[in-house]
Design a protein around this motif. Structure first.
Motif, PDB file in Angstrom:
ATOM      1  N   ASN A  27       0.830  -1.210   0.000  1.00 38.13           N
ATOM      2  CA  ASN A  27       0.000   0.000   0.000  1.00 38.13           C
ATOM      3  C   ASN A  27       0.858   1.251   0.000  1.00 38.13           C
ATOM      4  O   ASN A  27       0.562   2.233  -0.689  1.00 38.13           O
ATOM      5  CB  ASN A  27      -0.932   0.004   1.223  1.00 38.13           C
ATOM      6  N   SER A  29       3.818   1.568  -1.233  1.00 42.78           N
ATOM      7  CA  SER A  29       4.472   1.736  -2.533  1.00 42.78           C
ATOM      8  C   SER A  29       3.517   2.268  -3.584  1.00 42.78           C
ATOM      9  O   SER A  29       3.955   2.761  -4.617  1.00 42.78           O
ATOM     10  CB  SER A  29       5.064   0.399  -2.999  1.00 42.78           C
ATOM     11  N   HIS A  30       2.190   2.151  -3.304  1.00 42.60           N
ATOM     12  CA  HIS A  30       1.201   2.615  -4.269  1.00 42.60           C
ATOM     13  C   HIS A  30       0.554   3.934  -3.862  1.00 42.60           C
ATOM     14  O   HIS A  30      -0.438   4.342  -4.462  1.00 42.60           O
ATOM     15  CB  HIS A  30       0.122   1.542  -4.476  1.00 42.60           C
ATOM     16  N   ILE A  31       1.074   4.580  -2.821  1.00 44.17           N
ATOM     17  CA  ILE A  31       0.550   5.890  -2.436  1.00 44.17           C
ATOM     18  C   ILE A  31       0.829   6.895  -3.553  1.00 44.17           C
ATOM     19  O   ILE A  31       1.960   7.031  -4.031  1.00 44.17           O
ATOM     20  CB  ILE A  31       1.179   6.375  -1.120  1.00 44.17           C
ATOM     21  N   GLU A  32      -0.207   7.564  -3.994  1.00 44.17           N
ATOM     22  CA  GLU A  32      -0.075   8.512  -5.096  1.00 44.17           C
ATOM     23  C   GLU A  32       0.739   9.727  -4.664  1.00 44.17           C
ATOM     24  O   GLU A  32       0.489  10.321  -3.604  1.00 44.17           O
ATOM     25  CB  GLU A  32      -1.464   8.966  -5.555  1.00 44.17           C
ATOM     26  N   LYS A  33       1.709  10.092  -5.484  1.00 45.65           N
ATOM     27  CA  LYS A  33       2.505  11.277  -5.178  1.00 45.65           C
ATOM     28  C   LYS A  33       1.675  12.530  -5.414  1.00 45.65           C
ATOM     29  O   LYS A  33       0.753  12.557  -6.234  1.00 45.65           O
ATOM     30  CB  LYS A  33       3.752  11.314  -6.060  1.00 45.65           C
ATOM     31  N   THR A  34       2.010  13.578  -4.678  1.00 46.89           N
ATOM     32  CA  THR A  34       1.339  14.853  -4.889  1.00 46.89           C
ATOM     33  C   THR A  34       1.802  15.465  -6.198  1.00 46.89           C
ATOM     34  O   THR A  34       2.832  15.080  -6.765  1.00 46.89           O
ATOM     35  CB  THR A  34       1.652  15.826  -3.744  1.00 46.89           C
ATOM     36  N   VAL A  35       1.054  16.447  -6.673  1.00 47.17           N
ATOM     37  CA  VAL A  35       1.436  17.139  -7.900  1.00 47.17           C
ATOM     38  C   VAL A  35       2.784  17.837  -7.715  1.00 47.17           C
ATOM     39  O   VAL A  35       3.631  17.829  -8.611  1.00 47.17           O
ATOM     40  CB  VAL A  35       0.344  18.152  -8.307  1.00 47.17           C
ATOM     41  N   GLU A  37       5.240  16.887  -5.833  1.00 53.60           N
ATOM     42  CA  GLU A  37       6.280  15.862  -5.908  1.00 53.60           C
ATOM     43  C   GLU A  37       6.524  15.422  -7.346  1.00 53.60           C
ATOM     44  O   GLU A  37       7.666  15.162  -7.746  1.00 53.60           O
ATOM     45  CB  GLU A  37       5.892  14.671  -5.038  1.00 53.60           C
ATOM     46  N   LYS A  38       5.465  15.342  -8.131  1.00 51.99           N
ATOM     47  CA  LYS A  38       5.614  14.938  -9.530  1.00 51.99           C
ATOM     48  C   LYS A  38       6.377  15.995 -10.336  1.00 51.99           C
ATOM     49  O   LYS A  38       7.168  15.658 -11.217  1.00 51.99           O
ATOM     50  CB  LYS A  38       4.241  14.670 -10.141  1.00 51.99           C
ATOM     51  N   TYR A 171       4.156  17.615 -16.458  1.00 50.64           N
ATOM     52  CA  TYR A 171       4.708  18.318 -15.291  1.00 50.64           C
ATOM     53  C   TYR A 171       5.888  19.207 -15.660  1.00 50.64           C
ATOM     54  O   TYR A 171       6.754  19.494 -14.835  1.00 50.64           O
ATOM     55  CB  TYR A 171       5.087  17.328 -14.181  1.00 50.64           C
TER      56      TYR A 171
END
Length: 227
Positions: A27, A29-35, A37-38, A171
Motif C-alpha cells: 500500500n 508503494s502505491h501511495i499517489e505522489k502529490t502534484v 512531488e511529480k 509536469y
C-alpha cells in the motif's frame, strides 16, 4: 493434541502478520505522489541528493542595465561562496552569520529560488499548496495546469509571498507568476525556457517576459556529483 493445535494457531497468527506487513508495504508503494512531488521528480529532485557542488551565475538584464552574482555552493555542508562586482564572501548557512553574510544569504536564497523552484515545492516548510486546476496561462493564454505555493509561516526573508506554477500534463513548467504578499495581481509573469540536464538533474536557464526588455537567466552552470 492441544500442543499441535497451539502450534497450528501460532503458525496462522504469524502468517497473518506477515500478510498484513506485506499488504502495508504494498500500500505504501502505491501511495499517489502529490502534484508538487511529480513536478520535482520531473526536474530530477532525487539526483540533487548526489550534488557535491553547484556553481552558477545569476543574471538580470533590464532596459540596458546588467547585474550578476556568482556562486559556488556545497549543499551537503552548507558552504557558499558569493561573488559580485563589489564583494567576495564565503560563509556557512548552518552557522551564525553577521550582517554582511546575512545580506549575501538573502541574495543566495533569492537566486537559488529562481534556479531550483521545482524542488522548493517539496523542500520548503511553512507553505500551503493549492489544489491543481486547469486555467489559461497569463502570458501564452494556453490552457495549462496550475498550482500555487503560498508562504504562510513567519520564517524566511519574505513570508507571505505566493508563486503560481503553470505546467503541462508532463509536469513541465511553462510559465510562473510571482505575487508579492499574496496580492491578487501578479508582480511578475515569466516564461520558463532553455532547460539543460546534468546527468538527470534538470535546470531551466531562462526566465523571459515576452515583449519586455527584461530577462533573468543563468550562466556558468556546473554541477559536481558525489563519487
Amino acid at each position: 493434541m492441544k500442543f499441535y493445535i497451539g502450534l497450528f494457531s501460532l503458525a496462522l497468527v504469524l502468517a497473518s502478520c506477515n500478510q498484513n506487513k506485506s499488504n502495508n508495504e504494498e500500500n505504501k508503494s502505491h501511495i499517489e505522489k502529490t502534484v508538487a512531488e511529480k513536478i520535482a521528480d520531473r526536474y530530477g529532485i532525487a539526483k540533487f541528493n548526489e550534488v557535491e557542488e553547484l556553481q552558477f551565475t545569476f543574471n538580470v538584464d533590464n532596459k540596458g542595465s546588467h547585474r550578476s552574482r556568482q556562486y559556488s555552493w556545497f549543499p551537503k555542508t552548507g558552504d557558499v561562496t558569493f561573488m559580485s562586482a563589489q564583494d567576495t564572501i564565503s560563509f556557512n548557512r548552518d552557522k551564525d552569520m553577521d550582517s554582511l553574510t546575512i545580506n549575501a544569504d538573502k541574495a543566495f536564497i533569492n537566486d537559488t529560488y529562481w534556479l531550483l523552484a521545482p524542488f522548493k515545492l517539496v523542500w520548503d516548510e511553512g507553505t500551503s499548496i493549492s489544489t491543481p486546476e486547469k486555467t489559461k496561462a497569463p502570458l501564452s493564454g494556453n490552457l495549462l495546469n496550475k498550482i500555487t505555493i503560498t508562504y504562510t509561516g513567519n520564517g524566511g526573508y519574505t513570508p507571505g509571498d505566493a508563486y503560481d506554477f503553470y505546467f503541462d500534463d508532463k509536469y513541465l513548467i511553462k510559465e510562473w507568476s510571482f505575487r508579492r504578499g499574496n496580492q491578487s495581481e501578479p508582480s511578475l509573469n515569466t516564461t520558463w525556457e532553455n532547460e539543460e540536464s546534468f546527468d538527470g538533474l534538470v535546470l531551466v536557464k531562462d526566465r523571459i517576459v515576452p515583449g519586455d526588455d527584461w530577462k533573468l537567466y543563468f550562466t556558468d552552470l556546473n554541477v559536481k556529483f558525489s563519487k
